[in-house]
Design a protein around this motif. Sequence first.
Motif, PDB file in Angstrom:
ATOM      1  N   UNK A 163     122.683 -27.098 -26.465  1.00 31.16           N
ATOM      2  CA  UNK A 163     122.621 -28.561 -26.653  1.00 31.16           C
ATOM      3  C   UNK A 163     122.432 -28.882 -28.139  1.00 31.16           C
ATOM      4  N   UNK A 164     121.493 -28.178 -28.753  1.00 26.30           N
ATOM      5  CA  UNK A 164     121.159 -28.465 -30.159  1.00 26.30           C
ATOM      6  C   UNK A 164     122.310 -28.125 -31.107  1.00 26.30           C
ATOM      7  N   UNK A 165     122.864 -26.896 -30.928  1.00 28.88           N
ATOM      8  CA  UNK A 165     123.904 -26.470 -31.882  1.00 28.88           C
ATOM      9  C   UNK A 165     125.166 -27.325 -31.758  1.00 28.88           C
ATOM     10  N   UNK A 166     125.566 -27.600 -30.520  1.00 32.57           N
ATOM     11  CA  UNK A 166     126.747 -28.463 -30.353  1.00 32.57           C
ATOM     12  C   UNK A 166     126.420 -29.875 -30.837  1.00 32.57           C
ATOM     13  N   UNK A 167     125.160 -30.267 -30.703  1.00 25.27           N
ATOM     14  CA  UNK A 167     124.716 -31.568 -31.211  1.00 25.27           C
ATOM     15  C   UNK A 167     124.878 -31.646 -32.715  1.00 25.27           C
ATOM     16  N   UNK A 168     124.581 -30.541 -33.407  1.00 23.67           N
ATOM     17  CA  UNK A 168     124.736 -30.525 -34.868  1.00 23.67           C
ATOM     18  C   UNK A 168     126.190 -30.747 -35.278  1.00 23.67           C
ATOM     19  N   UNK A 169     127.098 -30.149 -34.502  1.00 25.25           N
ATOM     20  CA  UNK A 169     128.531 -30.325 -34.806  1.00 25.25           C
ATOM     21  C   UNK A 169     128.908 -31.800 -34.640  1.00 25.25           C
ATOM     22  N   UNK A 180     129.114 -27.575 -21.504  1.00 24.50           N
ATOM     23  CA  UNK A 180     129.196 -26.939 -20.175  1.00 24.50           C
ATOM     24  C   UNK A 180     129.981 -25.630 -20.262  1.00 24.50           C
ATOM     25  N   UNK A 181     131.018 -25.595 -21.118  1.00 20.59           N
ATOM     26  CA  UNK A 181     131.776 -24.343 -21.260  1.00 20.59           C
ATOM     27  C   UNK A 181     130.885 -23.237 -21.816  1.00 20.59           C
ATOM     28  N   UNK A 182     130.052 -23.608 -22.781  1.00 22.77           N
ATOM     29  CA  UNK A 182     129.198 -22.584 -23.403  1.00 22.77           C
ATOM     30  C   UNK A 182     128.061 -22.172 -22.466  1.00 22.77           C
ATOM     31  N   UNK A 183     127.475 -23.152 -21.763  1.00 28.79           N
ATOM     32  CA  UNK A 183     126.308 -22.836 -20.925  1.00 28.79           C
ATOM     33  C   UNK A 183     126.692 -22.113 -19.635  1.00 28.79           C
ATOM     34  N   UNK A 184     127.713 -22.639 -18.946  1.00 25.51           N
ATOM     35  CA  UNK A 184     128.007 -22.088 -17.615  1.00 25.51           C
ATOM     36  C   UNK A 184     128.990 -20.929 -17.675  1.00 25.51           C
ATOM     37  N   UNK A 185     129.803 -20.896 -18.755  1.00 25.80           N
ATOM     38  CA  UNK A 185     130.861 -19.889 -18.792  1.00 25.80           C
ATOM     39  C   UNK A 185     130.813 -19.030 -20.059  1.00 25.80           C
ATOM     40  N   UNK A 186     129.745 -19.166 -20.831  1.00 28.91           N
ATOM     41  CA  UNK A 186     129.579 -18.437 -22.101  1.00 28.91           C
ATOM     42  C   UNK A 186     130.849 -18.442 -22.954  1.00 28.91           C
ATOM     43  N   UNK A 187     131.538 -19.552 -22.930  1.00 29.27           N
ATOM     44  CA  UNK A 187     132.774 -19.732 -23.692  1.00 29.27           C
ATOM     45  C   UNK A 187     132.391 -19.831 -25.167  1.00 29.27           C
ATOM     46  N   UNK A 188     133.085 -19.095 -26.028  1.00 26.30           N
ATOM     47  CA  UNK A 188     132.579 -19.074 -27.398  1.00 26.30           C
ATOM     48  C   UNK A 188     133.301 -20.045 -28.330  1.00 26.30           C
ATOM     49  N   UNK A 189     134.489 -20.526 -27.901  1.00 25.66           N
ATOM     50  CA  UNK A 189     135.237 -21.369 -28.848  1.00 25.66           C
ATOM     51  C   UNK A 189     134.667 -22.778 -28.937  1.00 25.66           C
ATOM     52  N   UNK A 190     134.828 -23.373 -30.142  1.00 29.65           N
ATOM     53  CA  UNK A 190     134.348 -24.740 -30.307  1.00 29.65           C
ATOM     54  C   UNK A 190     135.395 -25.726 -29.824  1.00 29.65           C
ATOM     55  N   UNK A 191     134.974 -26.654 -29.016  1.00 24.53           N
ATOM     56  CA  UNK A 191     135.898 -27.670 -28.515  1.00 24.53           C
ATOM     57  C   UNK A 191     135.939 -28.841 -29.486  1.00 24.53           C
ATOM     58  N   UNK A 192     134.758 -29.165 -30.033  1.00 23.71           N
ATOM     59  CA  UNK A 192     134.636 -30.393 -30.827  1.00 23.71           C
ATOM     60  C   UNK A 192     135.416 -30.361 -32.130  1.00 23.71           C
ATOM     61  N   UNK A 193     135.600 -29.155 -32.684  1.00 19.10           N
ATOM     62  CA  UNK A 193     136.274 -29.087 -33.979  1.00 19.10           C
ATOM     63  C   UNK A 193     137.739 -28.672 -33.828  1.00 19.10           C
ATOM     64  N   UNK A 194     138.167 -28.492 -32.573  1.00 14.18           N
ATOM     65  CA  UNK A 194     139.527 -27.980 -32.364  1.00 14.18           C
ATOM     66  C   UNK A 194     140.603 -29.059 -32.425  1.00 14.18           C
ATOM     67  N   UNK A 195     140.234 -30.304 -32.642  1.00 13.88           N
ATOM     68  CA  UNK A 195     141.235 -31.377 -32.724  1.00 13.88           C
ATOM     69  C   UNK A 195     140.595 -32.700 -32.365  1.00 13.88           C
ATOM     70  N   UNK A 196     141.393 -33.771 -32.474  1.00 13.81           N
ATOM     71  CA  UNK A 196     140.848 -35.097 -32.203  1.00 13.81           C
ATOM     72  C   UNK A 196     140.703 -35.382 -30.723  1.00 13.81           C
ATOM     73  N   UNK A 197     141.493 -34.670 -29.916  1.00 11.35           N
ATOM     74  CA  UNK A 197     141.334 -34.857 -28.475  1.00 11.35           C
ATOM     75  C   UNK A 197     141.549 -33.505 -27.803  1.00 11.35           C
ATOM     76  N   UNK A 198     141.247 -33.449 -26.508  1.00 15.56           N
ATOM     77  CA  UNK A 198     141.336 -32.180 -25.816  1.00 15.56           C
ATOM     78  C   UNK A 198     142.199 -32.371 -24.565  1.00 15.56           C
ATOM     79  N   UNK A 199     143.143 -31.465 -24.374  1.00 16.81           N
ATOM     80  CA  UNK A 199     144.095 -31.617 -23.275  1.00 16.81           C
ATOM     81  C   UNK A 199     143.391 -31.588 -21.911  1.00 16.81           C
ATOM     82  N   UNK A 200     142.368 -30.744 -21.800  1.00 19.80           N
ATOM     83  CA  UNK A 200     141.644 -30.670 -20.517  1.00 19.80           C
ATOM     84  C   UNK A 200     140.953 -32.006 -20.223  1.00 19.80           C
ATOM     85  N   UNK A 201     140.280 -32.556 -21.245  1.00 19.11           N
ATOM     86  CA  UNK A 201     139.585 -33.839 -21.082  1.00 19.11           C
ATOM     87  C   UNK A 201     140.581 -34.924 -20.680  1.00 19.11           C
ATOM     88  N   UNK A 202     141.723 -34.980 -21.392  1.00 19.31           N
ATOM     89  CA  UNK A 202     142.724 -36.015 -21.090  1.00 19.31           C
ATOM     90  C   UNK A 202     143.261 -35.870 -19.674  1.00 19.31           C
TER      91      UNK A 202
END
Length: 355
Positions: free
Chosen positions: A4-10, A39-61
């Motif tokens: 929560x904190x680290x993604x919050x910093x981003x 949720x990707x990082x917490x539940x699936x230990x996904x390491x990639x950053x979503x927030x810095x990967x672009x202005x929008x996200x295809x999954x979210x859309x």
Amino acid sequence: MNVYNQSGDVFVKKLAAQAKSNERFEVFQHVCMYTLEVILKCAFSYSEDVQTAGDSNEYVNTVNRITDAVTYRFLNPLMYFDTIWNLSSIGRQFKKDCNFVHTVAEEVIDNRRDALNKQDSTKGSRYTDFLDILLTACDEDGQGLTKLEIRNEVDTFLFEGHDTTASAISWILYSLAEHPECQQKCQTEIDEILAGKETDDLEWSDLSHLEYLTMCIKEGMRLHAPVPAITRDITEDFDLGDRVAPKGTTVIANIWVLNHMETIWGPDHMEFKPERFSKENIDRIEHFQYVPFSAGPRNCIGQVFAMNEEKVILTKLLRNFTFRLDPSHTVKRKMSSVMRTQNGMYMFVEKRRLE
Ligand code: HEM
């Protein structure tokens, strides 16, 4: 808490650039990328950053389009017929979108399954996450979950775990921007809790001290109902007083309406009044009067996770910035599976000067 904190910093970094530019920003889109990353990082230990990967996200859309399509179908009885639905343009797009989100879920699962096969990835420094549990769970006969069962669980978590929280956080921020006096009270409380600390990271033990912010979160979820309605199939005839809903009926329990019943909340039910949830007043709220996370055996299993995530990100944001609504833009609600907006939620953000 670290995620929560680290993604919050981003998120804070992204908004700092926004504050410098003095331009308005669309809140929902930014918050969604934060909650998806968490949720990707917490539940699936996904390491990639979503927030810095672009202005929008295809999954979210895509999830946005899927939930809108479900609501559209709900409200258009003609679309209940599968043939008509499947031939309609929304129905065809819905099918494509479902295939896409399934591919994303399958990718997450396959990557982890490969890692698990190569080595026992639940051991070592990484914690056991939700996906590890799904992949290694067995019943008493040693039978694991099927591929489809795992994918269904991953889909539920990915969707329930980001879209709902994004709606809650965005609408709470909206109410705080609309009520500068409440926003300032939150900031004072947060400043006191973080006083003397080197970072604005919240620790587990801080969460219970955010009394006023928690009141605002609860009132924001009442006023805006991030999950506005739930459905149930009735398994036996259900007496509603003046009529009976027969067994087999699907009913919609409308949380939004419950949150705005004048007989329960009073004539000011459309107003943002965090004091409804103060220590003095909270006992007046009855058990089934306030159910943002539903109630009963199928209530939300992520509710503590969600509350904590909301507290951490709102703390980070309010510690660093002051939010102001764009006066030239009227935010209009859109009821979907989660409460969204029809036309975006635009705000200006100003960097706070901290002593
Ligand atoms: C503010 C955020 C959230 C809200 C308002 C919310 C609301 C709800 C509601 C109303 C339900 C019940 C649906 C029903 O009764 O039919 C539900 C179920 C569920 N939620 Fe949440 N939720 C939130 C966050 C989360 C998070 C962060 C997760 C995962 C980490 C999550 C996971 C689930 C799951 C798995 C279910 C299904 C439980 C079951 O069917 O047994 N939710 N949520």
